[in-house]
Every structure is written in structure tokens, then in C-alpha cells.
Write an enzyme that holds these catalytic residues in place. Structure first.
Site, PDB file in Angstrom:
ATOM      1  N   THR A 169      21.167  21.458  10.041  1.00 23.79           N
ATOM      2  CA  THR A 169      20.228  21.986   9.054  1.00 23.79           C
ATOM      3  C   THR A 169      20.131  20.891   8.002  1.00 23.79           C
ATOM      4  OG1 THR A 169      21.954  23.051   7.736  1.00 23.79           O
ATOM      5  CG2 THR A 169      20.926  24.402   9.437  1.00 23.79           C
ATOM      6  N   HIS A 170      18.971  20.706   7.447  1.00 25.81           N
ATOM      7  CA  HIS A 170      18.725  19.598   6.505  1.00 25.81           C
ATOM      8  C   HIS A 170      19.028  18.249   7.160  1.00 25.81           C
ATOM      9  CE1 HIS A 170      18.832  22.767   3.343  1.00 25.81           C
ATOM     10  NE2 HIS A 170      19.808  23.237   4.095  1.00 25.81           N
ATOM     11  N   SER A 291       9.920  -5.383  22.393  1.00 27.15           N
ATOM     12  CA  SER A 291       9.309  -6.061  21.257  1.00 27.15           C
ATOM     13  C   SER A 291       9.028  -7.492  21.651  1.00 27.15           C
ATOM     14  CB  SER A 291      10.274  -6.027  20.061  1.00 27.15           C
ATOM     15  OG  SER A 291       9.987  -7.096  19.181  1.00 27.15           O
ATOM     16  N   LYS A 297      15.198  -5.021  21.677  1.00 29.48           N
ATOM     17  CA  LYS A 297      14.574  -3.734  21.364  1.00 29.48           C
ATOM     18  C   LYS A 297      14.140  -2.948  22.595  1.00 29.48           C
ATOM     19  CE  LYS A 297      12.727  -2.895  17.613  1.00 29.48           C
ATOM     20  NZ  LYS A 297      12.993  -2.055  16.454  1.00 29.48           N
ATOM     21  N   GLU A 304       6.492   8.121  19.690  1.00 27.98           N
ATOM     22  CA  GLU A 304       5.868   7.856  18.391  1.00 27.98           C
ATOM     23  C   GLU A 304       4.376   8.212  18.415  1.00 27.98           C
ATOM     24  OE1 GLU A 304       7.162   3.834  16.945  1.00 27.98           O
ATOM     25  OE2 GLU A 304       8.453   4.026  18.694  1.00 27.98           O
TER      26      GLU A 304
END
Ligand code: ARG
Length: 472
Positions: A169-170, A291, A297, A304
């Protein structure tokens, strides 16, 4: 052109043959440029042919046109379908939209009889039925794609009904859950999304064809017949509403926006889980990119992009809402602006659903890492408090206080709750015995949460079984 068009004065444009009786000059180029819609509404060709076939058959069965004329029209429409499928159909800007492009071509193929097809019909009810058919199909496809995504989630959930992970949570560690339980939360969300598309489909399934321009038709048409032929439950009951309402598309776009919101949340979690800092899941090369400068990467680009698509989809809902706002009855050309946002939203949503299903099937969780994270951050503190309530009869608020003190002591000693010596616990409450350790592991914590819909593997498996039946 074989007939009417050849009667038109030469200073008229080709497309004006359809409506240019009272016109003596061509529209300005800019007029044509802003008016033309064939570039995008050609996507309605199959729906337009279906509507025309249903209409022609009905006109002939009611004796409004002869059966010979109907047969010729239907033959011509078949030929047009063949041309479109073969990629040889001449889509022409001069004929403005898909409706007039098909009618103009029909006239070239079968001559003057083509002009009888538009009896008791207007482009206003024609586009209304075409677009409704398209949106109905989009809702059906989308619901099916959502279900495919749910199945991918179910398969992972079943494989990981006991795989521990931190529940947040949070975005702070809260209580341990299982990965299967977490994925099943999305199965629930997507289940509601699919049902929203099905509800929208049911509500929109009334046929506007036969409303004609706006007021209905003086011909003895049978709107129940065309509605039935096109798979609608019934004809729409008000001709003005029939040609001027697009709330069916607004509703579908609302469902699409909500679904895209759910997709973006799952996409965000995948992005976070993929980071080396979390290291909860791996995606294969199939769903990652590299990348061009940083050789190490592996980026979750698909996730996304899915996370971002909601912008476009909600944008479409906003666009169409603003187009429809304040429009007087009945048809106005504003409504031609309904198609691009709707097509765009469903293109984006369908691609997102397919990519997400692919990604979900592709991912592998790192069970050790997730389990280690599940135990970190004093995630079983609530279990300690619950034990104090159950075993020692403490009021929950007191138990909460004792547990807080235990966490503080752990921080001082640099250990986790399950490693806190019994003597330390007993300084906080003398009644604590070593039975407490059985509830302090993440696995015990998870196994204890057997309330309906809880994270205990028995509960998760029960929900998986329920969904398997629903989706079978
Ligand atoms: N292309 C138009 C549209 O998409 C078809 C209806 C045109 N009707 C009219 N009265 N101009 O809305």
C-alpha cells in the site's frame, strides 16, 4: 458514368451527381478537402455493403422495388465486395464518403437500377447503421481479446498461486501476498471491462436503418426485417434519435477508457517489477528492446507504450463527447467526426490487449527474490498483532502498540521480526511464547488469510477455478 451523371452539366463535379440537382457550380477545393471522409470511412465498407444488401432485399420483399432490380443490385454489390477484397476498387475523393463511393461504383457496374437502392434511405440512417455495426463488432472483438488476456493471467496465477511476493500500500511493503493473488486482481478488473463491452453491445443493438433522413419514410418499409437481417434485436423507436445519437460510441469509448486505465496499471507494475531494483520478473527478448548506447539495457517498451495508450483512448472519448455536446437534432455533419477517434481508440486498445496478453504469457517471476522481498520491511507485523489478540486476548489497539515496539526493537538490533529473540518479545509482553514464530513467516501469513477473496493459496485457487469455468 453510364446515366444520370452524364446528364450533369460539365461544370459540376463527379460526386455532385448524387445530390447536385440544384447545384450549378463545383464546390471549392477547400470545401471538398474539409468535406471528404473516404480516407477514413472506407473502413466501413463491409458494414455499408451489409446494410445495402439488407435494405435491397427488404425493398424487394415489400414490393418497393422489383425482385429483378433487387437481384441486379445484389449482384453489383457482390462485384464491389470482390473488388474491395482484391484491392482493385476505385476509392475516389470526388465521391466524398464510403456510401457514395459504393453507390457510384454500383451505377458504373449495373447502370440506372443502382439509383433504386437509395429508395426510402438517406445517408443519415445509412451511416448510423454502418457505424453502429462497426462499433458493435469492435465491442465483440475487444471483449474476446480481454478474455484471452484473462486466460493468460489465469495460467500465470495458477502456476504461482503459492509464489510469495510483497503486497503494497502506498507502494510501501504492507503484507505478504501471492503473485497468483496479485494477478487475479487484474482478472477481476478485466472481467468487469469485458462485461462493460457486452452491456454496451446489448444496449446499442437496435437498428437505425429506415429512419431515412430524419423523419421516417412514406414507403411501406419493414424496419423489423432489416433489423433482423443485420442481427439487431429490434429497430430504433424514434427516427430523429436514430440518425442523431452516437451515445453507443460514447459508451464503447468509456468502456475502452476504463479498460485502458486497467491496462496502464498492469503495464506500470510490469515496468516496476522489471527494474533491477525490484527484480521480480523477467521478460524474454521477445517483449523487450535494447538501447542504442547502453549495451546493458533491456527495456520494457511494450509495457511503457501500453501504459501510455490510455492518453489516446481517453482523448478519443473526450473528442467525441465534445463533438456531440450541444448538437441540435437531428443529423449534423459534425457527426462525421465520430469515426477517426473511435477507430483510433479501438486500434490502440486492441493492440494493447494483444501485446499485454503476449507479455503476461512471456514473463517469468523470480520467486526467490519476491519471497525475500515479501519477508522484508516487517511485513508480518500485522500477523504478530493478530496473534496477540487471538492467543493472549489483547485488545487490537494494545496488540498494535506492542507490535510497534517489537518493530522498533528489531530496527535497533538490525534484525527482522521472525529473528527477534523470544526474551526480547517477552519484555514487551510476558505472555508471549514461542508459538508466535509460527505466524511470523510470509508463508504462514499468506496461508492464514483464508477469508473469502483473501490471499491464502486455497482462496486463490478457488477463484482461479471459478474464472476457468466462466471463461470456458
Ligand atoms: N459521411 C457522412 C458522415 O459520416 C455521411 C452522412 C452524410 N449525410 C449528410 N446529410 N450529408 O456522417
Amino acid at each position: 458514368m453510364t446515366d444520370n451523371a452524364s446528364n450533369a452539366p460539365s461544370n459540376k463535379a463527379e460526386g455532385q451527381a448524387m445530390w447536385g440537382g440544384r447545384f450549378s457550380a463545383k464546390p471549392a477545393e477547400l470545401m471538398q478537402a474539409i468535406n471528404v471522409s473516404i480516407g477514413f470511412d472506407k473502413r466501413l465498407w463491409a458494414q455499408d455493403l451489409a446494410g445495402s444488401r439488407a435494405h435491397a432485399a427488404m425493398l424487394s420483399s415489400k414490393g418497393v422495388i422489383t425482385s429483378e432490380d433487387a437481384a441486379e443490385i445484389l449482384k453489383g454489390l457482390d462485384a464491389i465486395e470482390g473488388e474491395i477484397e482484391a484491392g482493385t476498387f476505385p476509392f475516389r475523393d470526388e465521391y466524398e464518403d464510403i456510401h457514395m463511393n459504393i453507390e457510384a461504383r454500383l451505377r458504373e457496374l449495373i447502370g440506372a437500377t443502382a439509383g433504386r437502392l437509395h429508395t426510402a434511405r438517406s445517408r443519415n440512417d445509412q451511416v448510423a447503421v454502418d457505424f453502429r455495426l462497426w462499433v458493435r463488432g469492435a465491442c465483440e472483438r475487444t471483449a474476446a481479446q480481454i478474455e484471452a488476456l484473462q486466460k493468460a493471467l489465469l495460467a500465470q496465477a495458477e502456476a504461482h498461486a503459492e509464489t510469495l511476493m510483497p503486497g503494497f500500500t502506498h507502494l510501501q511493503p504492507a503484507q505478504p501476498v501471492t503473485f497468483g493473488h496479485h494477478l487475479m486482481a487484474y482478472v477481476e478488473m478485466f472481467g468487469r471491462d469485458a462485461s462493460r463491452f457486452k452491456d454496451a453491445r446489448a444496449r446499442m443493438n437496435e437498428c437505425p436503418l429506415g429512419a431515412a433522413a430524419l423523419a421516417g419514410s412514406p414507403f411501406p418499409i419493414d424496419r423489423h426485417q432489416t433489423a433482423g437481417t443485420l442481427g439487431f434485436d429490434r429497430p430504433t423507436a424514434n427516427s430523429l434519435d436514430s440518425v442523431s445519437s452516437r451515445d453507443f460510441a460514447l459508451e464503447a469509448l468509456s468502456a475502452a477508457s476504463i479498460c485502458a486505465t486497467h491496462l496502464s496499471r498492469l503495464a506500470e507494475e510490469i515496468v516496476v517489477w522489471m527494474t533491477p531494483q525490484f527484480g521480480f520478473i523477467k521478460l524474454t527478448d521477445a517483449f523487450t528492446t535494447g538501447s542504442s548506447i547502453m549495451p546493458q539495457k533491456k527495456n520494457p517498451d511494450a509495457a511503457e507504450l501500453i501504459r501510455a495508450k490510455v492518453g489516446r483512448i481517453l482523448g478519443s472519448l473526450t473528442t467525441l463527447t465534445v463533438v456531440m455536446k450541444g448538437l441540435p437534432l437531428a443529423y449534423s455533419k459534425d457527426m462525421q467526426e465520430d469515426k477517426v477517434p473511435t477507430f483510433e481508440a479501438f486500434d490502440a486498445l486492441e493492440l494493447s490487449l494483444l501485446a499485454m496478453a503476449g507479455m503476461v504469457a512471456d514473463l517469468t517471476p523470480n520467486a526467490e527474490r519476491m519471497a525475500a522481498a515479501a519477508g522484508a520491511g516487517f511485513s508480518t507485523a500485522t500477523d504478530l498483532a493478530d496473534w496477540l489478540v487471538r492467543e493472549l486476548g489483547l485488545p487490537f489497539r494494545d496488540a498494535h502498540h506492542v507490535t510497534g515496539a517489537a518493530v522498533k526493537r528489531c530496527e535497533e538490533l538490525g534484525c527482522d521480526l521472525p529473528d527477534l529473540p523470544l526474551a526480547e518479545l517477552q519484555t514487551l509482553n510476558a505472555g508471549i511464547n514461542d508459538g508466535v514464530y509460527s505466524v511470523l513467516t510470509p508463508a504462514a501469513s499468506v496461508a492464514s488469510r483464508v477469508s473469502y477473496g483473501g490471499t491464502a493459496p486455497t482462496q486463490v485457487r478457488a477463484q482461479i477455478a471459478r474464472w476457468k469455468e466462466i471463461l470456458a
